[in-house]
Design an enzyme around this catalytic site. Structure first.
Site, PDB file in Angstrom:
ATOM      1  N   SER A 209      -0.195   9.322   1.570  1.00  0.00           N
ATOM      2  CA  SER A 209      -0.335   7.788   1.115  1.00  0.00           C
ATOM      3  C   SER A 209      -0.305   7.076   2.613  1.00  0.00           C
ATOM      4  CB  SER A 209       0.786   7.403   0.355  1.00  0.00           C
ATOM      5  OG  SER A 209       0.500   6.037  -0.006  1.00  0.00           O
ATOM      6  N   GLN A 210       0.258   6.116   2.700  1.00  0.00           N
ATOM      7  CA  GLN A 210       0.620   5.218   4.122  1.00  0.00           C
ATOM      8  C   GLN A 210       0.762   6.214   5.087  1.00  0.00           C
ATOM      9  OE1 GLN A 210       2.254   1.056   4.619  1.00  0.00           O
ATOM     10  NE2 GLN A 210       3.686   2.551   5.527  1.00  0.00           N
TER      11      GLN A 210
ATOM     12  N   ASP B  95      -5.924   8.478  -9.131  1.00  0.00           N
ATOM     13  CA  ASP B  95      -4.909   7.999  -8.410  1.00  0.00           C
ATOM     14  C   ASP B  95      -4.143   6.503  -8.904  1.00  0.00           C
ATOM     15  OD1 ASP B  95      -3.686   8.486  -5.410  1.00  0.00           O
ATOM     16  OD2 ASP B  95      -3.948   6.380  -5.741  1.00  0.00           O
TER      17      ASP B  95
ATOM     18  N   HIS C  47      -1.009   8.772  -8.486  1.00  0.00           N
ATOM     19  CA  HIS C  47      -0.352   8.471  -6.951  1.00  0.00           C
ATOM     20  C   HIS C  47       0.654   9.374  -6.782  1.00  0.00           C
ATOM     21  CE1 HIS C  47      -1.001   7.097  -2.971  1.00  0.00           C
ATOM     22  NE2 HIS C  47       0.250   6.455  -2.975  1.00  0.00           N
TER      23      HIS C  47
ATOM     24  N   LEU D  72       4.622   4.554   1.756  1.00  0.00           N
ATOM     25  CA  LEU D  72       4.915   3.425   1.668  1.00  0.00           C
ATOM     26  C   LEU D  72       6.061   3.270   0.442  1.00  0.00           C
ATOM     27  CD1 LEU D  72       4.324   0.107   2.220  1.00  0.00           C
ATOM     28  CD2 LEU D  72       2.898  -0.046   0.267  1.00  0.00           C
TER      29      LEU D  72
END
Length: 287
Positions: free
Chosen positions: A91-92, A213, A268, A25
């Protein structure tokens, strides 16, 4: 005896099958180039593909739109490499990658690595950009009220809304969410049988996440866990999607093809560039 070349005391290893990388994202292909470079340096001759659609603001587009445009790209790469490929989603990008695997079950992906991806959904940090964009319509947007946005037609036009998992409003999640409950096979669709086929043909699924994260919330979502109404973690094996083998997780697990890695001390935005993570939890498991 095979001789493995060494350059500057670094062992040069044989090439892997091609690797496809999917960004997260509000990022883009540039963020994945560092990981691609590391893979190519450690295993010269390994071909990498960094998908370059839906970068930056475009990453907020609905996930089905992204899956349906990226999926043919993935299949084209698969067709060029009949020996099989590896797929990494960050991630996304990890939940988009899963959507592609399920929606295009004739893929030839051998190893799928989900790198700090909200496979169980997100219920925690609300992206500040989203909060700013909708502040005039939802001036009191908080974690507890986010469902009012995300479980609406407007909210489902935002990628985050497609995997928002509010344990206090599961009825609305099942009623309004257009992506996560579908690829989880929690809702019956015409493609339900394909979803399981696309996952069970994998040789390996690797789920990577960790408690430091700071973005994926709960962080155990990276391993398909969710929160319940008592703010307790429900692990993947306690969930109905596993017990019912809704899309193939149990099948993979029982065949020894589902692997979980919890790594501490990684924030993250470090997952795809931390050398220890790349060496021990990514490159190590590529075919």
């Amino acid at each position: 005896m095979e001789t493995i070349p060494v350059y500057n005391d670094v062992e040069i290893k044989p090439p892997h099958k091609p690797v496809v990388l999917v960004h997260g994202l509000m990022t883009g292909d540039v963020t994945m180039l560092e990981l691609a470079k590391q893979i190519e340096e450690m295993h010269p001759g390994t071909k990498t593909y960094v998908l370059n659609r839906f970068c930056g603001w475009a990453s907020l587009e609905p996930l089905w739109k992204q899956v349906l445009e990226l999926g043919p790209d993935l299949l084209q790469i698969c067709s060029q490499h009949p020996e099989g490929i590896n797929l990494i989603g960050y991630s996304q990008g990890g939940i988009i990658a899963r959507g592609m695997l399920e929606s295009y079950p004739n893929h030839n992906v051998h190893t799928f690595i989900s790198l700090s991806s909200p496979q169980g959904g997100q219920y925690g940090i609300i992206n500040f950009i989203i909060a700013k964009c909708f502040s005039s319509i939802f001036p009191n947007l908080t974690l507890k009220t986010a469902y009012e946005l995300f479980y609406s037609k407007m909210g489902q036009d935002i990628s985050v809304g497609n995997y928002w998992y509010d344990p206090y409003h599961l009825d609305l999640y099942l009623k309004y969410s257009k992506y996560l409950p579908i690829i989880n096979n929690e809702l019956e669709t015409s493609n339900s049988s394909n979803y399981k086929k696309g996952i069970t043909r994998l040789k390996r699924m690797i789920l990577i996440g960790g408690p430091d994260d700071g973005v994926i919330s709960p962080w155990q979502s990276s391993q398909f866990a969710v929160l319940n109404e008592n703010q307790e973690i429900v692990t993947v094996k306690e969930r109905s999607i596993y017990k019912n083998d809704s899309f193939g997780l149990k099948t993979l697990d029982e065949a020894g093809k589902l692997m979980f890695f919890t790594v501490i001390g990684i924030s993250h935005h470090e997952w795809y560039k931390d050398k220890s993570v790349i060496d021990n939890f990514i490159i190590k498991w590529l075919d």
